[in-house]
Each structure stands twice: as C-alpha cells, then as structure tokens.
Scaffold this motif. Structure first.
Motif, PDB file in Angstrom:
ATOM      1  N   LEU A  24       4.541  -2.249   6.729  1.00 30.96           N
ATOM      2  CA  LEU A  24       3.656  -2.588   5.601  1.00 30.96           C
ATOM      3  C   LEU A  24       3.900  -2.850   4.291  1.00 30.96           C
ATOM      4  O   LEU A  24       3.249  -2.711   3.336  1.00 30.96           O
ATOM      5  CB  LEU A  24       2.928  -0.964   5.691  1.00 30.96           C
ATOM      6  N   SER A  27       1.847  -5.092   1.594  1.00 29.17           N
ATOM      7  CA  SER A  27       0.474  -4.692   1.208  1.00 29.17           C
ATOM      8  C   SER A  27       0.623  -3.261   0.641  1.00 29.17           C
ATOM      9  O   SER A  27       0.718  -2.302   1.393  1.00 29.17           O
ATOM     10  CB  SER A  27      -0.475  -4.562   2.266  1.00 29.17           C
ATOM     11  N   LEU A  30      -2.183  -1.009   2.218  1.00 29.37           N
ATOM     12  CA  LEU A  30      -2.078  -0.378   3.421  1.00 29.37           C
ATOM     13  C   LEU A  30      -0.843   0.607   3.595  1.00 29.37           C
ATOM     14  O   LEU A  30      -1.077   1.755   4.246  1.00 29.37           O
ATOM     15  CB  LEU A  30      -1.537  -1.656   4.402  1.00 29.37           C
ATOM     16  N   GLN A  31      -0.022   0.420   2.384  1.00 28.50           N
ATOM     17  CA  GLN A  31       1.086   1.474   2.608  1.00 28.50           C
ATOM     18  C   GLN A  31       0.435   2.779   1.618  1.00 28.50           C
ATOM     19  O   GLN A  31       0.673   3.949   2.333  1.00 28.50           O
ATOM     20  CB  GLN A  31       2.134   1.159   1.322  1.00 28.50           C
ATOM     21  N   GLY A  33      -2.778   3.784   2.100  1.00 25.48           N
ATOM     22  CA  GLY A  33      -3.701   4.096   3.251  1.00 25.48           C
ATOM     23  C   GLY A  33      -2.809   4.809   4.311  1.00 25.48           C
ATOM     24  O   GLY A  33      -3.299   6.078   4.795  1.00 25.48           O
ATOM     25  N   PHE A  34      -1.819   4.178   4.626  1.00 27.42           N
ATOM     26  CA  PHE A  34      -0.771   4.819   5.848  1.00 27.42           C
ATOM     27  C   PHE A  34      -0.266   6.265   5.335  1.00 27.42           C
ATOM     28  O   PHE A  34      -0.333   7.192   5.893  1.00 27.42           O
ATOM     29  CB  PHE A  34       0.370   3.972   6.029  1.00 27.42           C
TER      30      PHE A  34
END
Length: 85
Positions: A24, A27, A30-31, A33-34
């Motif tokens: 990830l 982005s 995305l990092q 969110g993860f």
C-alpha cells in the motif's frame, strides 16, 4: 492479543508491516484505511467490546474536530466546545 505475545510479534505485526509498507506504499489513503481496520481487528482480538468504545471515541473526536474547524476563528466558541466535552 498483547503487544508482547508471540502471535502479535511473529504473525500480526509482520503481516501488517508488509501490507502497509509493501503493498500500500503508493497510496496514503489506503495506508490509513488499512491501519484503521488493522487497529480495530487488534482490539477486537482482545476484547470485542473495546471496538465499540474505539468507534464511539473516533466518532466523537471526528465531530469535535469538525466543530473546531467550523469555529476556528472564534476562540470563545472553541473554548465552549471543549468545555462541553
């Protein structure tokens, strides 16, 4: 799962780091969110009720941040927002 447990150190942490920094990396959204999902999973592993407390805390803090941002030029309003909570 505790921070010092073998499951955390040898399984959970390496998987999270590989996904975060490896898959990830391009982005930031995305990092983030993860990490949000991984954090909730970590707390749910130990005690599922803590997830509800975390979600409530996240929602309250988000709402307060929106309120502070909306009144950022009015110092008295910001103090009142914080005084209420």
């Amino acid at each position: 799962m505790l921070f010092s447990s073998a499951v955390f150190i040898f399984l959970f942490l390496p998987i999270v780091l590989v996904i975060y920094y490896g898959l990830l990396k391009p982005s930031r959204a995305l990092q983030n969110g993860f990490l949000f999902i991984a954090s909730l999973f970590f707390y749910a592993w130990g005690e599922p009720w803590f997830v509800l407390v975390m979600l409530l805390s996240i929602i309250v803090n988000w709402a307060l941040a929106i309120a502070v941002d909306a009144f950022r030029h009015q110092k008295v309003a910001i103090k009142l927002i914080f005084a209420c909570f």
